[in-house]
Design a protein around this motif. Structure first.
Motif, PDB file in Angstrom:
ATOM      1  N   ASP A   3       0.826  -1.207   0.000  1.00 43.70           N
ATOM      2  CA  ASP A   3       0.000   0.000   0.000  1.00 43.70           C
ATOM      3  C   ASP A   3       0.864   1.263   0.000  1.00 43.70           C
ATOM      4  OD1 ASP A   3      -2.143  -1.581   0.043  1.00 43.70           O
ATOM      5  OD2 ASP A   3      -2.840  -1.049   2.052  1.00 43.70           O
ATOM      6  N   THR A   5       0.670   5.561   0.463  1.00 43.07           N
ATOM      7  CA  THR A   5      -0.162   6.648   0.951  1.00 43.07           C
ATOM      8  C   THR A   5      -0.310   7.677  -0.158  1.00 43.07           C
ATOM      9  OG1 THR A   5       1.696   7.955   1.746  1.00 43.07           O
ATOM     10  CG2 THR A   5       0.788   6.291   3.259  1.00 43.07           C
ATOM     11  N   LEU A 190      -3.708   1.984  -3.184  1.00 49.25           N
ATOM     12  CA  LEU A 190      -3.863   2.990  -2.145  1.00 49.25           C
ATOM     13  C   LEU A 190      -4.800   2.457  -1.058  1.00 49.25           C
ATOM     14  CD1 LEU A 190      -4.165   6.213  -4.329  1.00 49.25           C
ATOM     15  CD2 LEU A 190      -2.121   5.161  -3.358  1.00 49.25           C
ATOM     16  N   PRO A 191      -4.966   3.201   0.016  1.00 47.56           N
ATOM     17  CA  PRO A 191      -5.887   2.754   1.066  1.00 47.56           C
ATOM     18  C   PRO A 191      -7.287   2.478   0.539  1.00 47.56           C
ATOM     19  CG  PRO A 191      -4.528   4.545   1.868  1.00 47.56           C
ATOM     20  CD  PRO A 191      -4.224   4.413   0.401  1.00 47.56           C
ATOM     21  N   HIS A 192      -8.000   1.595   1.231  1.00 49.92           N
ATOM     22  CA  HIS A 192      -9.364   1.183   0.890  1.00 49.92           C
ATOM     23  C   HIS A 192      -9.413   0.357  -0.399  1.00 49.92           C
ATOM     24  CE1 HIS A 192     -10.471   3.984   4.026  1.00 49.92           C
ATOM     25  NE2 HIS A 192      -9.966   4.993   3.353  1.00 49.92           N
TER      26      HIS A 192
END
Length: 255
Positions: A3, A5, A190-192
């Motif tokens: 991942d 940010t 990326l996140p999610h």
């Protein structure tokens, strides 16, 4: 990859792109494109036309090959919109993905494409499985033409072919060039679970320019003058281009 940010995504994407371009350059330097360059050089020397085809985002590859400053003049871009512009199909068909999955468009496209036996076809498709792409490659091989494919080998081998033949573009072409895009094209997570950073357009553009450079270099090494477009936005550019375009006439007319 792991991942990223949002703050580091730009740098991570730059690293993904430059890493792949570096691998492609190593491939070029090692002669990895030589077979394709040989086919294209022979085509140009034989008064043939390099015909480029791609659908969706892969149409960008064909735009790098055909009709641009610094590119070869004996080139043509085949586009799906031709079945609307000259083929009479409903323009609404251009607004979805079904047209590129329709094997019926192949003969329509070829019916109003001026083709000579020495023409070579370069077909780009990241997935390499849609019916129009596979159908085009099969139709061209049946007609005796050489076909060069630009595709993601990682992606194409991970999905099922959609053409009734059960074949992938990479299984039909005479020469296969891997664009090094990952499965799904996006390089960053990326996140999610959001995935971004598609690279196939960038690596395909590099490949297109590498092929052009290869043909031009081959011809210069043989003391031949390669037929290359100048920018229409410099003095004398239009006149230079038109003189060379007149050699090929409507054979290189693209929509």
């Amino acid at each position: 990859m792991t991942d990223s940010t949002p703050q580091t995504a730009q740098a991570d994407f730059a690293a993904e792109v430059t890493g792949r371009l570096g691998r492609l350059q190593d491939h070029v330097a090692g002669g990895g494109l030589d077979e394709a360059i040989d086919l294209l050089t022979t085509c140009v020397r034989s008064n043939g036309v390099i015909q480029a085809f791609g659908t969706g985002h892969s149409e960008g590859f064909s735009m790098e090959v055909a009709g641009r400053a610094g590119g070869l003049i004996p080139t043509r871009r085949i586009t799906l919109r031709e079945v609307v512009i000259v083929g009479g199909r409903d323009p609404e068909e251009l607004f979805g993905a079904e047209l590129e999955r329709d094997p019926g468009v192949v003969e329509e496209l070829l019916s109003h494409t001026e083709i000579q036996p020495q023409d070579v076809f370069v077909i780009a498709s990241n997935s390499g499985v849609n019916s129009s792409i596979v159908g085009m490659a099969l139709a061209l091989k049946e007609r005796g033409h050489s076909v060069i494919a630009v595709t993601s080998l990682e992606h194409t081998m991970a999905v099922e072919p959609k053409h009734e033949s059960g074949k992938r573009l990479s299984e039909i072409a005479d020469v296969v060039i891997d664009n090094l895009a990952p499965f799904g094209d996006a390089t960053l997570e990326l996140p999610h679970g959001i995935k971004v950073g598609a690279v196939s357009s960038l690596t395909a553009a590099f490949i297109a320019q590498a092929l052009t450079l290869g043909v031009v270099s081959r011809m210069l090494e043989a003391d031949e003058v390669p037929p290359v477009f100048l920018s229409a936005n410099i003095p004398g550019g239009d006149e230079h281009n038109q003189t060379l375009k007149d050699r090929y006439g409507s054979r290189i007319r693209s929509f």
